[in-house]
Design a protein around this motif. Sequence first.
Motif, mmCIF file in Angstrom:
data_model
loop_
_atom_site.group_PDB
_atom_site.id
_atom_site.type_symbol
_atom_site.label_atom_id
_atom_site.label_comp_id
_atom_site.label_asym_id
_atom_site.label_seq_id
_atom_site.Cartn_x
_atom_site.Cartn_y
_atom_site.Cartn_z
ATOM 1 N N MET A 1 44.859 -1.650 2.297
ATOM 2 C CA MET A 1 44.319 -1.067 1.094
ATOM 3 C C MET A 1 43.969 -2.139 0.081
ATOM 4 N N ASN A 2 44.732 -3.199 0.056
ATOM 5 C CA ASN A 2 44.492 -4.267 -0.903
ATOM 6 C C ASN A 2 43.135 -4.915 -0.670
ATOM 7 N N GLN A 3 42.755 -5.074 0.598
ATOM 8 C CA GLN A 3 41.458 -5.672 0.927
ATOM 9 C C GLN A 3 40.323 -4.775 0.431
ATOM 10 N N LYS A 4 40.466 -3.479 0.604
ATOM 11 C CA LYS A 4 39.438 -2.547 0.123
ATOM 12 C C LYS A 4 39.294 -2.640 -1.386
ATOM 13 N N ALA A 5 40.405 -2.713 -2.087
ATOM 14 C CA ALA A 5 40.358 -2.812 -3.552
ATOM 15 C C ALA A 5 39.657 -4.096 -3.967
ATOM 16 N N THR A 6 39.917 -5.170 -3.265
ATOM 17 C CA THR A 6 39.250 -6.442 -3.555
ATOM 18 C C THR A 6 37.755 -6.336 -3.307
ATOM 19 N N ASP A 7 37.385 -5.699 -2.206
ATOM 20 C CA ASP A 7 35.961 -5.513 -1.901
ATOM 21 C C ASP A 7 35.276 -4.656 -2.953
ATOM 22 N N TYR A 8 35.936 -3.567 -3.374
ATOM 23 C CA TYR A 8 35.358 -2.700 -4.401
ATOM 24 C C TYR A 8 35.178 -3.444 -5.723
ATOM 25 N N GLY A 19 23.468 -5.507 -14.108
ATOM 26 C CA GLY A 19 23.140 -4.502 -15.109
ATOM 27 C C GLY A 19 22.764 -3.163 -14.512
ATOM 28 N N LEU A 20 23.264 -2.858 -13.330
ATOM 29 C CA LEU A 20 22.905 -1.613 -12.646
ATOM 30 C C LEU A 20 23.869 -0.465 -12.925
ATOM 31 N N ILE A 21 24.917 -0.725 -13.705
ATOM 32 C CA ILE A 21 25.901 0.322 -14.001
ATOM 33 C C ILE A 21 25.799 0.671 -15.476
ATOM 34 N N SER A 22 25.608 1.950 -15.762
ATOM 35 C CA SER A 22 25.533 2.404 -17.149
ATOM 36 C C SER A 22 26.939 2.403 -17.757
ATOM 37 N N PRO A 23 27.017 2.407 -19.083
ATOM 38 C CA PRO A 23 28.353 2.454 -19.723
ATOM 39 C C PRO A 23 29.152 3.689 -19.327
ATOM 40 N N GLN A 24 28.469 4.822 -19.156
ATOM 41 C CA GLN A 24 29.170 6.046 -18.748
ATOM 42 C C GLN A 24 29.731 5.891 -17.331
ATOM 43 N N ALA A 25 28.938 5.320 -16.457
ATOM 44 C CA ALA A 25 29.404 5.112 -15.085
ATOM 45 C C ALA A 25 30.551 4.106 -15.058
ATOM 46 N N GLN A 26 30.494 3.118 -15.921
ATOM 47 C CA GLN A 26 31.565 2.123 -15.991
ATOM 48 C C GLN A 26 32.874 2.773 -16.443
ATOM 49 N N GLU A 27 32.802 3.688 -17.408
ATOM 50 C CA GLU A 27 33.993 4.424 -17.845
ATOM 51 C C GLU A 27 34.552 5.272 -16.713
ATOM 52 N N LEU A 28 33.663 5.941 -15.985
ATOM 53 C CA LEU A 28 34.086 6.765 -14.857
ATOM 54 C C LEU A 28 34.764 5.915 -13.784
ATOM 55 N N ILE A 29 34.172 4.789 -13.478
ATOM 56 C CA ILE A 29 34.733 3.895 -12.455
ATOM 57 C C ILE A 29 36.106 3.393 -12.880
ATOM 58 N N SER A 30 36.243 3.031 -14.149
ATOM 59 C CA SER A 30 37.545 2.558 -14.641
ATOM 60 C C SER A 30 38.598 3.654 -14.528
ATOM 61 N N GLU A 35 43.271 5.986 -11.547
ATOM 62 C CA GLU A 35 43.813 7.099 -10.753
ATOM 63 C C GLU A 35 44.143 6.640 -9.332
ATOM 64 N N LEU A 36 43.291 5.831 -8.757
ATOM 65 C CA LEU A 36 43.517 5.319 -7.403
ATOM 66 C C LEU A 36 44.786 4.470 -7.344
ATOM 67 N N GLU A 37 44.977 3.632 -8.333
ATOM 68 C CA GLU A 37 46.181 2.791 -8.368
ATOM 69 C C GLU A 37 47.433 3.648 -8.532
ATOM 70 N N LEU A 38 47.356 4.664 -9.378
ATOM 71 C CA LEU A 38 48.493 5.569 -9.561
ATOM 72 C C LEU A 38 48.829 6.287 -8.254
ATOM 73 N N LEU A 39 47.818 6.788 -7.570
ATOM 74 C CA LEU A 39 48.041 7.489 -6.301
ATOM 75 C C LEU A 39 48.555 6.544 -5.214
ATOM 76 N N ARG A 40 48.095 5.301 -5.230
ATOM 77 C CA ARG A 40 48.581 4.324 -4.256
ATOM 78 C C ARG A 40 50.074 4.072 -4.454
ATOM 79 N N LYS A 41 50.485 3.919 -5.710
ATOM 80 C CA LYS A 41 51.901 3.699 -6.008
ATOM 81 C C LYS A 41 52.733 4.922 -5.656
ATOM 82 N N GLN A 42 52.197 6.097 -5.940
ATOM 83 C CA GLN A 42 52.903 7.335 -5.618
ATOM 84 C C GLN A 42 53.050 7.484 -4.102
#
Length: 70
Positions: A1-8, A19-30, A35-42
Amino acid sequence: MNQKATDYNARKRTLLEQGLISPQAQELISGLETELELLRKQNESYRNALRAKSAQNPRMSTKLRDALYE
């Protein structure tokens, strides 16, 4: 999973630099990354609890174990 996170993260960084990501998309991605990190820890916590629980229970029934040790 760590490798995938690094790739992402690398792909996200590349898209941000281009400059291909809008500010709204950047907020969504963050939010999704958080959430992904929380679920990984859980998930890791659940796996550890399951391992601990299964280690407490004998793997064989007592009748089978007794028969094998005779």
